[in-house]
Design a protein around this motif. Structure first.
Motif, PDB file in Angstrom:
ATOM      1  N   LYS A 236      -5.440  -6.123  -2.873  1.00  0.00           N
ATOM      2  CA  LYS A 236      -4.250  -5.436  -2.985  1.00  0.00           C
ATOM      3  C   LYS A 236      -3.175  -6.793  -2.346  1.00  0.00           C
ATOM      4  N   VAL A 237      -2.061  -6.977  -2.757  1.00  0.00           N
ATOM      5  CA  VAL A 237      -1.159  -8.102  -2.312  1.00  0.00           C
ATOM      6  C   VAL A 237      -0.111  -7.225  -1.745  1.00  0.00           C
ATOM      7  N   ASN A 238       0.489  -7.646  -0.472  1.00  0.00           N
ATOM      8  CA  ASN A 238       1.638  -7.096   0.192  1.00  0.00           C
ATOM      9  C   ASN A 238       2.666  -8.264   0.398  1.00  0.00           C
ATOM     10  N   LYS A 239       3.720  -7.700   0.780  1.00  0.00           N
ATOM     11  CA  LYS A 239       4.760  -8.710   1.028  1.00  0.00           C
ATOM     12  C   LYS A 239       5.530  -8.132   2.193  1.00  0.00           C
ATOM     13  N   LYS A 240       6.134  -8.747   3.133  1.00  0.00           N
ATOM     14  CA  LYS A 240       6.948  -8.534   4.175  1.00  0.00           C
ATOM     15  C   LYS A 240       8.490  -8.213   3.954  1.00  0.00           C
ATOM     16  N   VAL A 241       9.053  -7.284   3.960  1.00  0.00           N
ATOM     17  CA  VAL A 241      10.436  -7.322   3.442  1.00  0.00           C
ATOM     18  C   VAL A 241      11.268  -6.999   4.883  1.00  0.00           C
ATOM     19  N   GLN A 242      12.501  -7.541   5.179  1.00  0.00           N
ATOM     20  CA  GLN A 242      12.996  -7.385   6.462  1.00  0.00           C
ATOM     21  C   GLN A 242      13.860  -6.160   6.215  1.00  0.00           C
ATOM     22  N   THR A 243      13.830  -5.295   7.201  1.00  0.00           N
ATOM     23  CA  THR A 243      14.539  -4.025   7.059  1.00  0.00           C
ATOM     24  C   THR A 243      15.642  -3.841   8.033  1.00  0.00           C
ATOM     25  N   GLY A 244      15.603  -4.877   8.971  1.00  0.00           N
ATOM     26  CA  GLY A 244      16.924  -4.784   9.997  1.00  0.00           C
ATOM     27  C   GLY A 244      16.757  -5.768  11.037  1.00  0.00           C
ATOM     28  N   THR A 245      17.087  -5.322  12.082  1.00  0.00           N
ATOM     29  CA  THR A 245      17.075  -6.187  13.321  1.00  0.00           C
ATOM     30  C   THR A 245      16.726  -5.221  14.627  1.00  0.00           C
ATOM     31  N   GLY A 246      16.029  -5.837  15.399  1.00  0.00           N
ATOM     32  CA  GLY A 246      15.760  -4.901  16.745  1.00  0.00           C
ATOM     33  C   GLY A 246      16.937  -5.168  17.684  1.00  0.00           C
ATOM     34  N   SER A 247      16.493  -4.557  18.836  1.00  0.00           N
ATOM     35  CA  SER A 247      17.537  -4.545  20.096  1.00  0.00           C
ATOM     36  C   SER A 247      18.056  -5.863  20.287  1.00  0.00           C
ATOM     37  N   LYS A 248      17.252  -6.773  20.182  1.00  0.00           N
ATOM     38  CA  LYS A 248      17.487  -7.886  20.675  1.00  0.00           C
ATOM     39  C   LYS A 248      17.961  -8.999  19.692  1.00  0.00           C
ATOM     40  N   GLY A 249      18.032  -8.515  18.523  1.00  0.00           N
ATOM     41  CA  GLY A 249      18.509  -9.071  17.414  1.00  0.00           C
ATOM     42  C   GLY A 249      17.552  -9.890  16.460  1.00  0.00           C
ATOM     43  N   VAL A 258       2.850  -5.161  -3.426  1.00  0.00           N
ATOM     44  CA  VAL A 258       3.150  -5.665  -4.730  1.00  0.00           C
ATOM     45  C   VAL A 258       2.851  -5.206  -5.669  1.00  0.00           C
ATOM     46  N   SER A 259       3.538  -4.506  -6.581  1.00  0.00           N
ATOM     47  CA  SER A 259       2.976  -3.774  -7.815  1.00  0.00           C
ATOM     48  C   SER A 259       2.467  -4.621  -8.950  1.00  0.00           C
ATOM     49  N   ASP A 260       3.007  -5.867  -9.196  1.00  0.00           N
ATOM     50  CA  ASP A 260       2.587  -6.766 -10.201  1.00  0.00           C
ATOM     51  C   ASP A 260       1.654  -7.708  -9.759  1.00  0.00           C
ATOM     52  N   ALA A 261       0.417  -7.415  -9.199  1.00  0.00           N
ATOM     53  CA  ALA A 261      -0.463  -8.365  -8.649  1.00  0.00           C
ATOM     54  C   ALA A 261      -1.955  -7.702  -9.390  1.00  0.00           C
ATOM     55  N   LYS A 337     -23.849 -24.882   0.884  1.00  0.00           N
ATOM     56  CA  LYS A 337     -24.611 -23.994   0.137  1.00  0.00           C
ATOM     57  C   LYS A 337     -24.453 -22.485   0.434  1.00  0.00           C
ATOM     58  N   GLN A 338     -23.628 -22.163   1.242  1.00  0.00           N
ATOM     59  CA  GLN A 338     -23.388 -20.898   1.482  1.00  0.00           C
ATOM     60  C   GLN A 338     -22.774 -19.993   0.587  1.00  0.00           C
ATOM     61  N   THR A 339     -23.216 -18.609   0.309  1.00  0.00           N
ATOM     62  CA  THR A 339     -22.988 -17.805  -0.678  1.00  0.00           C
ATOM     63  C   THR A 339     -21.581 -17.335  -0.442  1.00  0.00           C
ATOM     64  N   ALA A 340     -20.654 -17.453  -1.728  1.00  0.00           N
ATOM     65  CA  ALA A 340     -19.201 -17.005  -1.387  1.00  0.00           C
ATOM     66  C   ALA A 340     -18.718 -16.303  -2.664  1.00  0.00           C
ATOM     67  N   LEU A 341     -17.761 -15.326  -2.779  1.00  0.00           N
ATOM     68  CA  LEU A 341     -17.342 -14.919  -3.892  1.00  0.00           C
ATOM     69  C   LEU A 341     -15.892 -15.411  -3.852  1.00  0.00           C
ATOM     70  N   LYS A 342     -15.488 -15.869  -5.287  1.00  0.00           N
ATOM     71  CA  LYS A 342     -14.435 -16.512  -5.759  1.00  0.00           C
ATOM     72  C   LYS A 342     -13.450 -15.303  -6.544  1.00  0.00           C
ATOM     73  N   VAL A 343     -12.298 -15.284  -6.100  1.00  0.00           N
ATOM     74  CA  VAL A 343     -11.327 -14.259  -6.604  1.00  0.00           C
ATOM     75  C   VAL A 343     -10.119 -14.973  -7.382  1.00  0.00           C
ATOM     76  N   VAL A 344      -9.874 -14.861  -8.672  1.00  0.00           N
ATOM     77  CA  VAL A 344      -8.710 -15.498  -9.243  1.00  0.00           C
ATOM     78  C   VAL A 344      -8.026 -14.236  -9.344  1.00  0.00           C
ATOM     79  N   TYR A 345      -6.685 -14.383  -9.092  1.00  0.00           N
ATOM     80  CA  TYR A 345      -5.831 -13.432  -9.203  1.00  0.00           C
ATOM     81  C   TYR A 345      -4.297 -13.953  -9.403  1.00  0.00           C
ATOM     82  N   THR A 346      -3.296 -13.099  -9.946  1.00  0.00           N
ATOM     83  CA  THR A 346      -1.909 -13.246 -10.306  1.00  0.00           C
ATOM     84  C   THR A 346      -0.936 -12.178  -9.550  1.00  0.00           C
ATOM     85  N   VAL A 347       0.171 -12.878  -9.066  1.00  0.00           N
ATOM     86  CA  VAL A 347       1.042 -12.279  -8.537  1.00  0.00           C
ATOM     87  C   VAL A 347       2.492 -12.561  -9.104  1.00  0.00           C
ATOM     88  N   ASN A 348       3.090 -11.652  -9.834  1.00  0.00           N
ATOM     89  CA  ASN A 348       4.348 -11.773 -10.480  1.00  0.00           C
ATOM     90  C   ASN A 348       4.101 -13.079 -11.513  1.00  0.00           C
TER      91      ASN A 348
END
Length: 406
Positions: A236-249, A258-261, A337-348
């Motif tokens: 899954k792909v997430n994005k951080k969205v600003q929702t406001g400011t805190g008490s100290k600004g 992200v739905s288009d991932a 030589k270490q075994t690994a998983l390669k993932v190809v993906y698209t976002v938008n």
């Protein structure tokens, strides 16, 4: 006088011969007969099967066994060796007292599926194994323990003989442990197991008819995978969205998915193609090219119906999490030589690639008989991977860890 002398000499000679013959008989009668010479030929006959209870592929949580949707539990060939003594007492020099090779590809029914209500994955070996037991008679109470060692699936479907030469070349327990499995691809699911028994039937005639429970003993040998499985379980792909400011600004964020991932494909890098039954191959022989890339819609050759000519079209991967790669153990410290998983993906619509090295208990390492399930979250372009390490044997977790994998 001469005649009397001659007759007397003849009588003395005959007496000497008679005494000599008597001495020989007495010597034979009085001879101490060794225990070995006093033994009757005692035999034990075993009806062997490989039990599939340990072949079930389970994972953490409520996931059902995978054997009904993969060929992981199938057995097509099997090498069996028998030893006198318990397995923990065997040494490299322990001699094989009997061995056999079973193969479904030689015609006949050398290995047959024998499912039960409690265990759908039991494979019965068609021919019994008869072993000569070193005891004095069939009533002896000092029968030695017998250990059976099994190496399954050392033969591919297009071969007709014991490719790794287990039958011809293995004379001792050490020969089995020291034989490198190179001719059988990890996708064939080589398995290893053993069973030691002490309570078994014996008889004095090898030609007696085998009667289950009377003069024949049934033995089930549990086997486990030497292959490990690797798959992308979640992405899954997430994005951080600003929702406001805190008490100290300060800015306050929340994460949104992200739905288009989408995952385009997955590949296995540095799959290992050789192993030993008790350890990883230190030579780390790798497949010459990556396995894959594979995508949803590609043929699924591990589906039980894949080779069934009556099934059309052929089964395909329906989800990325259905794509499971197989490799032997890899303990190499060489980063190349270490075994690994390669993932190809698209976002938008923008394509990216992430590669995740497989770890066990925090170290880059693939151990036999494990299922490595990778859970990937991409947040603002940074990939984090959580991997659970499960086993093929039971519904337990052999190790878990969470770590950022870059």
């Amino acid at each position: 006088m001469k005649i009397r002398t001659i007759i007397s000499s003849i009588c003395l000679m005959l007496l000497a011969i008679s005494c000599s013959m008597g001495d020989e008989v007495l010597d034979e009668v009085g001879k101490v007969v060794t225990e070995e010479e006093s033994r009757t030929d005692i035999y034990a006959e075993f009806d062997l099967a490989l039990t599939g209870g340990t072949l079930q592929t389970k994972s953490v949580g409520t996931e059902a066994p995978d054997n009904n949707k993969t060929t992981e539990g199938v057995i097509n060939s099997c090498y069996i060796a028998a030893f006198l003594g318990a397995e923990d007492a065997l040494t490299n020099g322990s001699e094989i007292i009997a061995s056999a090779f079973y193969n479904t590809y030689q015609g006949g029914d050398a290995i047959g599926s024998a499912p039960t209500k409690d265990n759908p994955n039991i494979y019965a070996l068609g021919n019994h194994m008869i072993i000569k037991i070193p005891v004095r008679n069939a009533d002896a109470t000092d029968k030695p323990k017998v250990t059976f060692v099994a190496v399954a699936n050392i033969l591919s479907a297009d071969a007709k003989k014991d490719l790794d030469g287990f039958v011809a070349n293995c004379k001792t327990y050490g020969d089995i442990l020291g034989r490198r499995i190179t001719m059988t691809d990890p996708n064939i699911f080589v398995k290893f197991g053993s069973a030691t028994i002490s309570d078994y039937k014996v008889r004095e005639k090898v030609l007696d008819e085998c009667v289950e429970g009377e003069n024949c003993t049934k033995v089930e040998i549990p086997v486990h995978q030497l292959t490990s499985a690797i798959q992308l379980e979640e992405f899954k792909v997430n994005k951080k969205v600003q929702t406001g400011t805190g008490s100290k600004g300060e800015p306050v964020f929340k994460e949104e998915t992200v739905s288009d991932a989408n995952v385009v494909s997955v590949s296995l890098l540095n799959a290992v193609t050789s192993t030993y039954v008790k350890k990883a191959d230190p030579n780390v022989i790798l497949r010459s090219s990556p396995v894959g890339p594979l995508s949803v819609g590609d043929d699924n050759p591990f589906h039980p119906d894949y080779n069934d000519s009556s099934v059309s079209p052929k089964p395909t991967y329906e989800n990325i999490s259905d794509i499971r790669f197989y490799t032997y153990a890899n303990e190499s410290n060489d980063v190349n030589k270490q075994t690994a998983l390669k993932v190809v993906y698209t976002v938008n619509g923008v394509e990216s690639t992430s590669t995740f090295k497989i770890k066990t208990d925090g170290a880059v390492c693939v151990q036999p008989g494990n299922i490595y399930k990778l859970y990937v979250t991409i947040t603002n372009g940074t990939a984090e991977g959580t991997c659970t390490v499960n086993d093929f044997i039971s519904n337990t977790v052999t190790g878990t860890w969470e770590e950022v994998i870059k």
